[in-house]
Design an enzyme around this catalytic site. Structure first.
Site, mmCIF file in Angstrom:
data_model
loop_
_atom_site.group_PDB
_atom_site.id
_atom_site.type_symbol
_atom_site.label_atom_id
_atom_site.label_comp_id
_atom_site.label_asym_id
_atom_site.label_seq_id
_atom_site.Cartn_x
_atom_site.Cartn_y
_atom_site.Cartn_z
ATOM 1 N N ASP A 124 -1.585 -0.538 -4.390
ATOM 2 C CA ASP A 124 -2.857 -0.034 -4.448
ATOM 3 C C ASP A 124 -3.634 -0.458 -4.853
ATOM 4 O O ASP A 124 -5.063 -0.810 -4.490
ATOM 5 C CB ASP A 124 -3.291 1.636 -3.899
ATOM 6 N N LYS B 245 7.295 0.841 0.976
ATOM 7 C CA LYS B 245 8.005 0.564 0.438
ATOM 8 C C LYS B 245 9.041 0.455 0.161
ATOM 9 O O LYS B 245 10.474 -0.084 0.066
ATOM 10 C CB LYS B 245 7.533 0.107 -0.520
ATOM 11 N N LYS C 101 0.608 -0.967 -0.068
ATOM 12 C CA LYS C 101 -0.200 -0.139 -0.222
ATOM 13 C C LYS C 101 1.062 1.825 -0.005
ATOM 14 O O LYS C 101 2.122 1.519 0.359
ATOM 15 C CB LYS C 101 -1.084 -0.273 1.214
ATOM 16 N N LYS D 130 5.030 8.535 -7.926
ATOM 17 C CA LYS D 130 5.216 9.028 -7.308
ATOM 18 C C LYS D 130 7.041 9.514 -7.170
ATOM 19 O O LYS D 130 7.524 10.535 -7.366
ATOM 20 C CB LYS D 130 5.055 8.746 -5.679
HETATM 21 P P1 ADP Z 1 5.782 3.627 0.273
HETATM 22 O O1 ADP Z 1 6.989 4.494 -0.368
HETATM 23 O O2 ADP Z 1 5.373 2.710 0.744
HETATM 24 O O3 ADP Z 1 4.645 4.990 0.099
HETATM 25 P P2 ADP Z 1 7.587 5.278 2.016
HETATM 26 O O4 ADP Z 1 8.833 4.463 2.301
HETATM 27 O O5 ADP Z 1 7.871 6.902 1.155
HETATM 28 O O6 ADP Z 1 6.226 4.704 1.915
HETATM 29 O O7 ADP Z 1 7.289 5.937 3.699
HETATM 30 C C1 ADP Z 1 6.475 6.189 4.094
HETATM 31 C C2 ADP Z 1 6.949 7.421 5.254
HETATM 32 O O8 ADP Z 1 7.363 6.351 6.809
HETATM 33 C C3 ADP Z 1 8.515 7.302 5.259
HETATM 34 O O9 ADP Z 1 8.647 9.317 4.870
HETATM 35 C C4 ADP Z 1 9.282 7.085 6.115
HETATM 36 O O10 ADP Z 1 10.121 8.184 7.256
HETATM 37 C C5 ADP Z 1 8.673 6.045 7.045
HETATM 38 N N1 ADP Z 1 9.160 4.917 7.436
HETATM 39 C C6 ADP Z 1 9.275 3.679 6.478
HETATM 40 N N2 ADP Z 1 9.576 2.585 7.749
HETATM 41 C C7 ADP Z 1 9.580 3.175 8.464
HETATM 42 C C8 ADP Z 1 9.781 2.620 9.892
HETATM 43 N N3 ADP Z 1 10.353 1.822 10.016
HETATM 44 N N4 ADP Z 1 10.488 3.532 10.731
HETATM 45 C C9 ADP Z 1 9.763 4.513 10.926
HETATM 46 N N5 ADP Z 1 9.358 5.107 10.454
HETATM 47 C C10 ADP Z 1 8.932 4.697 8.848
HETATM 48 MG MG MG Z 2 6.792 4.747 -2.378
#
Ligand code: ADP
Ligand code: MG
Ligand code: SF4
Length: 257
Positions: free
Chosen positions: A127, A14, A9, A40
């Site tokens: 998603d 990710k 999601k 994104k």
């Molecule tokens: P996605 O790629 O799934 O959209 P992201 O990797 O960009 O999500 O993560 C979204 C936010 O969640 C990031 O800004 C990051 O700071 C936070 N995050 C992700 N994993 C962790 C974790 N294990 N501990 C703390 N914050 C996290």
């Molecule tokens: Mg991402």
């Protein structure tokens, strides 16, 4: 060449997980290519050393047939090869089709033969698991799919859809379900809920990644935890995840050989 896709999601972690995995693989001496497949286009921001590549779709829009590998591949931390598929013009075009176009361009430009990565990591938004977004699974691009989820309802809902997509294509020799990565949000009964999901989907929880403020602290420096805080417990968690993921991929590779 090991080809891994991370699905999940939006906002679940990710790209954070993918980037730290890439950095951990790089530290172990592997040549890694990380391909962001989320419109994104922020997958590689913490491994690209502050300068992200132009997205494949943007480069195509600007240069058409004249696009070269230099335009779309940027080397970052530990020699990680960063690529972002990018997205369609808002309101026009199909994001899934965009991913396919980007993959076709990379093949046409012989990106894999040129850079010879040991590991290719696709970071894919999960998603909507439509035909387009399922391309890394169904087009023979990824060998192993790992789903990143927390115990939150919507994250598990997306994870279940991804599991169905993998199931639908598995008999055609496409990707298999490598396992579930639990990126903790500390919701009630989280481990239990995610274990249950993995069991139902016929797979396993590869690892529980704790929440840690090191992630944000590293992010502020546009770095992974593995690069910015190599001595931290959190870096060790990601290095351990890399070992586990590699172990699963190698075992599966040997089984299919
Ligand atoms: P996605 O790629 O799934 O959209 P992201 O990797 O960009 O999500 O993560 C979204 C936010 O969640 C990031 O800004 C990051 O700071 C936070 N995050 C992700 N994993 C962790 C974790 N294990 N501990 C703390 N914050 C996290
Ligand atoms: Mg991402
Ligand atoms: Fe494309 Fe998927 Fe959106 Fe349909 S749902 S337009 S296939 S990205």
């Amino acid at each position: 060449m090991i080809k891994i896709a991370l699905y999940g999601k939006g906002g679940i972690g990710k790209s954070t997980t993918a980037s730290n995995l890439s950095a951990a693989f790089a530290q172990k001496g592997c040549r890694v290519m990380q391909i962001g497949c989320d419109p994104k286009a922020d997958s590689t921001q913490n491994v690209a050393g502050g300068e992200q590549p132009r997205t494949v779709l943007d480069a195509l829009r600007e240069k058409g047939g004249a696009v070269a590998l230099d335009d779309i591949v940027k080397e970052g931390y530990g020699g990680i090869l960063c690529v972002e598929a990018g997205g369609p013009t808002p309101g026009i075009g199909c994001a899934g089709r965009g991913i396919i176009t980007a993959f076709e361009k990379l093949e046409e430009l012989k990106a894999y033969e040129t850079f010879k990565p040991d590991i290719v990591l696709y970071d894919v938004l999960g998603d909507v698991v439509c035909g387009g977004f399922a391309m890394p699974i169904r087009g023979g691009y990824a060998d192993q799919v790992f789903v990143v989820t927390s115990g939150e309802k919507m994250a598990l809902y997306a994870a279940a859809n991804i599991a169905l997509a993998i199931e639908n294509f598995k008999n055609r020799g496409y990707a298999s379900f490598g396992g579930v990565i639990l990126n903790a949000r500390n919701v009630e009964r989280e481990n239990e809920l995610v274990e249950e999901f993995a069991r139902d989907a016929g797979t396993q929880v590869v690892k529980v990644i704790p929440r840690s403020s090191f992630v944000q602290r590293a992010e502020e420096q546009k770095k992974t935890v593995v690069e910015a805080y190599p001595e931290s417990d959190m870096a060790r968690e990601y290095l351990d995840l890399a070992d586990r993921v590699l172990g699963i991929c190698t075992r599966e590779e040997q089984k299919n050989a």
